[in-house]
Design a protein around this motif. Sequence first.
Motif, PDB file in Angstrom:
ATOM      1  N   ALA A   1       0.837  -1.208   0.000  1.00 27.93           N
ATOM      2  CA  ALA A   1       0.000   0.000   0.000  1.00 27.93           C
ATOM      3  C   ALA A   1       0.872   1.259   0.000  1.00 27.93           C
ATOM      4  CB  ALA A   1      -0.926   0.001   1.214  1.00 27.93           C
ATOM      5  N   SER A   2       1.942   1.251   0.793  1.00 28.82           N
ATOM      6  CA  SER A   2       2.826   2.414   0.823  1.00 28.82           C
ATOM      7  C   SER A   2       3.694   2.489  -0.424  1.00 28.82           C
ATOM      8  CB  SER A   2       3.696   2.393   2.087  1.00 28.82           C
ATOM      9  OG  SER A   2       2.929   2.761   3.227  1.00 28.82           O
ATOM     10  N   LEU A   3       3.965   1.346  -1.048  1.00 27.65           N
ATOM     11  CA  LEU A   3       4.659   1.382  -2.341  1.00 27.65           C
ATOM     12  C   LEU A   3       3.794   2.091  -3.382  1.00 27.65           C
ATOM     13  CD1 LEU A   3       6.159  -2.237  -2.548  1.00 27.65           C
ATOM     14  CD2 LEU A   3       7.401  -0.109  -2.137  1.00 27.65           C
ATOM     15  N   GLU A   4       2.495   1.853  -3.317  1.00 29.18           N
ATOM     16  CA  GLU A   4       1.584   2.539  -4.230  1.00 29.18           C
ATOM     17  C   GLU A   4       1.539   4.029  -3.923  1.00 29.18           C
ATOM     18  OE1 GLU A   4      -2.983   2.148  -5.974  1.00 29.18           O
ATOM     19  OE2 GLU A   4      -2.392   0.991  -4.207  1.00 29.18           O
ATOM     20  N   LEU A   5       1.487   4.372  -2.637  1.00 27.87           N
ATOM     21  CA  LEU A   5       1.418   5.781  -2.259  1.00 27.87           C
ATOM     22  C   LEU A   5       2.669   6.543  -2.686  1.00 27.87           C
ATOM     23  CD1 LEU A   5      -0.119   5.438   1.319  1.00 27.87           C
ATOM     24  CD2 LEU A   5      -1.218   6.465  -0.677  1.00 27.87           C
ATOM     25  N   VAL A   6       3.845   5.930  -2.502  1.00 32.25           N
ATOM     26  CA  VAL A   6       5.074   6.641  -2.849  1.00 32.25           C
ATOM     27  C   VAL A   6       5.198   6.834  -4.361  1.00 32.25           C
ATOM     28  CG1 VAL A   6       6.725   4.722  -3.118  1.00 32.25           C
ATOM     29  CG2 VAL A   6       7.480   6.877  -2.085  1.00 32.25           C
ATOM     30  N   SER A   7       4.483   6.006  -5.130  1.00 34.51           N
ATOM     31  CA  SER A   7       4.485   6.172  -6.587  1.00 34.51           C
ATOM     32  C   SER A   7       3.537   7.274  -7.035  1.00 34.51           C
ATOM     33  CB  SER A   7       4.098   4.847  -7.271  1.00 34.51           C
ATOM     34  OG  SER A   7       2.713   4.573  -7.128  1.00 34.51           O
ATOM     35  N   LEU A   8       2.621   7.688  -6.150  1.00 35.39           N
ATOM     36  CA  LEU A   8       1.619   8.690  -6.507  1.00 35.39           C
ATOM     37  C   LEU A   8       1.926  10.082  -5.956  1.00 35.39           C
ATOM     38  CD1 LEU A   8      -1.633   6.589  -5.896  1.00 35.39           C
ATOM     39  CD2 LEU A   8      -0.724   7.304  -8.115  1.00 35.39           C
ATOM     40  N   ILE A   9       2.438  10.154  -4.729  1.00 35.59           N
ATOM     41  CA  ILE A   9       2.655  11.445  -4.073  1.00 35.59           C
ATOM     42  C   ILE A   9       3.987  12.020  -4.549  1.00 35.59           C
ATOM     43  CG2 ILE A   9       2.893  12.629  -1.866  1.00 35.59           C
ATOM     44  CD1 ILE A   9       1.248  10.339  -0.623  1.00 35.59           C
ATOM     45  N   PRO A  10       3.983  13.192  -5.163  1.00 38.92           N
ATOM     46  CA  PRO A  10       5.191  13.707  -5.817  1.00 38.92           C
ATOM     47  C   PRO A  10       6.397  13.861  -4.896  1.00 38.92           C
ATOM     48  CG  PRO A  10       3.253  14.933  -6.550  1.00 38.92           C
ATOM     49  CD  PRO A  10       2.808  14.058  -5.418  1.00 38.92           C
ATOM     50  N   ASP A  11       6.248  14.566  -3.782  1.00 38.34           N
ATOM     51  CA  ASP A  11       7.380  14.836  -2.886  1.00 38.34           C
ATOM     52  C   ASP A  11       7.322  13.864  -1.714  1.00 38.34           C
ATOM     53  OD1 ASP A  11       9.490  15.859  -1.482  1.00 38.34           O
ATOM     54  OD2 ASP A  11       8.549  17.775  -0.998  1.00 38.34           O
ATOM     55  N   SER A  12       7.601  12.581  -1.996  1.00 40.05           N
ATOM     56  CA  SER A  12       7.470  11.564  -0.953  1.00 40.05           C
ATOM     57  C   SER A  12       8.668  10.646  -0.942  1.00 40.05           C
ATOM     58  CB  SER A  12       6.185  10.748  -1.155  1.00 40.05           C
ATOM     59  OG  SER A  12       6.218  10.026  -2.370  1.00 40.05           O
ATOM     60  N   ARG A  13       8.870  10.026   0.207  1.00 38.60           N
ATOM     61  CA  ARG A  13       9.892   9.003   0.370  1.00 38.60           C
ATOM     62  C   ARG A  13       9.344   7.943   1.314  1.00 38.60           C
ATOM     63  NH1 ARG A  13       9.497  13.868   1.142  1.00 38.60           N
ATOM     64  NH2 ARG A  13      11.590  14.635   0.712  1.00 38.60           N
ATOM     65  N   LEU A  14       9.842   6.716   1.171  1.00 38.71           N
ATOM     66  CA  LEU A  14       9.325   5.574   1.931  1.00 38.71           C
ATOM     67  C   LEU A  14      10.433   4.962   2.772  1.00 38.71           C
ATOM     68  CD1 LEU A  14       7.262   3.310   2.631  1.00 38.71           C
ATOM     69  CD2 LEU A  14       7.920   2.192   0.485  1.00 38.71           C
ATOM     70  N   VAL A  15      10.141   4.745   4.055  1.00 37.78           N
ATOM     71  CA  VAL A  15      11.031   4.019   4.960  1.00 37.78           C
ATOM     72  C   VAL A  15      10.334   2.712   5.317  1.00 37.78           C
ATOM     73  CG1 VAL A  15      12.155   3.985   7.207  1.00 37.78           C
ATOM     74  CG2 VAL A  15      12.093   6.104   5.883  1.00 37.78           C
ATOM     75  N   LEU A  16      10.969   1.595   5.006  1.00 40.31           N
ATOM     76  CA  LEU A  16      10.398   0.270   5.277  1.00 40.31           C
ATOM     77  C   LEU A  16      11.192  -0.373   6.407  1.00 40.31           C
ATOM     78  CD1 LEU A  16       8.210  -1.694   4.157  1.00 40.31           C
ATOM     79  CD2 LEU A  16      10.025  -2.717   2.770  1.00 40.31           C
ATOM     80  N   PHE A  17      10.530  -0.607   7.534  1.00 42.68           N
ATOM     81  CA  PHE A  17      11.171  -1.222   8.691  1.00 42.68           C
ATOM     82  C   PHE A  17      11.057  -2.745   8.608  1.00 42.68           C
ATOM     83  CE2 PHE A  17      10.287   2.746  11.352  1.00 42.68           C
ATOM     84  CZ  PHE A  17      11.623   3.105  11.422  1.00 42.68           C
ATOM     85  N   ASN A  18      12.182  -3.435   8.724  1.00 35.94           N
ATOM     86  CA  ASN A  18      12.157  -4.883   8.860  1.00 35.94           C
ATOM     87  C   ASN A  18      11.817  -5.234  10.314  1.00 35.94           C
ATOM     88  OD1 ASN A  18      12.320  -7.467   7.991  1.00 35.94           O
ATOM     89  ND2 ASN A  18      14.550  -7.559   7.829  1.00 35.94           N
ATOM     90  N   ARG A  19      11.305  -6.432  10.533  1.00 39.18           N
ATOM     91  CA  ARG A  19      10.903  -6.873  11.867  1.00 39.18           C
ATOM     92  C   ARG A  19       9.976  -5.848  12.508  1.00 39.18           C
ATOM     93  NH1 ARG A  19      16.490  -9.530  14.365  1.00 39.18           N
ATOM     94  NH2 ARG A  19      16.734 -11.131  12.747  1.00 39.18           N
ATOM     95  N   CYS A  20       8.950  -5.511  11.768  1.00 34.78           N
ATOM     96  CA  CYS A  20       8.012  -4.476  12.223  1.00 34.78           C
ATOM     97  C   CYS A  20       6.630  -4.784  11.688  1.00 34.78           C
ATOM     98  CB  CYS A  20       8.482  -3.103  11.728  1.00 34.78           C
ATOM     99  SG  CYS A  20       7.402  -1.739  12.203  1.00 34.78           S
ATOM    100  N   GLY A  21       5.634  -4.671  12.557  1.00 35.01           N
ATOM    101  CA  GLY A  21       4.257  -4.903  12.171  1.00 35.01           C
ATOM    102  C   GLY A  21       3.531  -3.608  11.848  1.00 35.01           C
ATOM    103  N   HIS A  22       2.316  -3.476  12.366  1.00 36.46           N
ATOM    104  CA  HIS A  22       1.434  -2.365  12.004  1.00 36.46           C
ATOM    105  C   HIS A  22       1.681  -1.113  12.836  1.00 36.46           C
ATOM    106  CE1 HIS A  22      -1.988  -0.881   9.804  1.00 36.46           C
ATOM    107  NE2 HIS A  22      -2.722  -0.679  10.889  1.00 36.46           N
ATOM    108  N   TRP A  23       2.398  -1.250  13.954  1.00 37.71           N
ATOM    109  CA  TRP A  23       2.612  -0.137  14.867  1.00 37.71           C
ATOM    110  C   TRP A  23       4.078   0.297  14.859  1.00 37.71           C
ATOM    111  CZ3 TRP A  23      -0.377  -2.773  19.468  1.00 37.71           C
ATOM    112  CH2 TRP A  23      -1.758  -2.604  19.271  1.00 37.71           C
ATOM    113  N   ALA A  24       4.528   0.839  13.747  1.00 39.04           N
ATOM    114  CA  ALA A  24       5.939   1.238  13.631  1.00 39.04           C
ATOM    115  C   ALA A  24       6.332   2.235  14.708  1.00 39.04           C
ATOM    116  CB  ALA A  24       6.199   1.829  12.249  1.00 39.04           C
ATOM    117  N   GLN A  25       5.431   3.141  15.063  1.00 40.30           N
ATOM    118  CA  GLN A  25       5.746   4.183  16.039  1.00 40.30           C
ATOM    119  C   GLN A  25       5.944   3.622  17.435  1.00 40.30           C
ATOM    120  OE1 GLN A  25       2.798   3.575  14.811  1.00 40.30           O
ATOM    121  NE2 GLN A  25       1.231   3.816  16.370  1.00 40.30           N
TER     122      GLN A  25
END
Length: 283
Positions: free
Chosen positions: A241-265
């Motif tokens: 889903a975030s891969l799709e978002l980063v392809s659509l939002i012009p000024d965006s970047r994606l950080v993908l955490f390994n060993r991480c579920g739905h609550w990254a924060q």
Amino acid sequence: MSNDPTESGTSREVALASATVRYHDLGEGHPIVLLHGSGPGATAWSNFRPNIPELACRFRVLALDLPGWGGSQAVPMAERDHPRTVVEFLDALGIEKAALVGNSMGGVVSLAVAALHPDRVSHLITMGPASKPRPGLFGPGGGPSEGMKILFAGYQDPSQETMRRLVDIMSYSSGDAADGIAAERAAAAQGRPDHLKHFLEGLATGSTPITRWATPQELMGITAPSLLIHGRDDRVVHFEASLELVSLIPDSRLVLFNRCGHWAQLEHAAEFNRLVTDFVSNN
């Protein structure tokens, strides 16, 4: 900060046109609005407990309970308009522009506000949001994802046992704090039977917790610098889903955490806090 803030000590309430809402207010500086995810017993405080005091060292942190959750007014699902509520909230507090930080449902709401009200959003940060409404409720096939199934079960049976299953599915590794989080979520859910009732009634009549999504075209028009964060092991909303978002939002970047579920924060709180502080300070 010198003293650990408390949930009650930071709690405030404001009456908006759409609902009376509870929020937490801490710190000074550029405003950051934290928007929680869905789920039984979800509150802004529980969703952002390790983030609020750290971010408040640099910013004014406003953690909002959306209508239908936490200490905010119970509103039938079909009558909710969370993006409108966020704008009303900013207006009520006299805030012209703020950074929005949203987890899951809160991320979807943040995306919609940034798309519909670009003049009100200085920075956009999301963690684990869906990119669009799906008939399968974020699952890979025709049904709800593994995490959504447990989330629905929690509304029907808000016991501590069910909440422990919820905490486990939301996290890559729930750790020693799992029992405490489960007890807190169970108490919050059981304390607001009106919230549970509206959620179940809404589902039965075809409503969903999110009534306004940003369309792909609207997402492409977002002007705020955007930081998208997702857990590789998210079992609620897949990281595609975030891969799709980063392809659509012009000024965006994606950080993908390994060993991480739905609550990254929560699972990567220290790194999350550093990322958000740096992003808002330098973009």
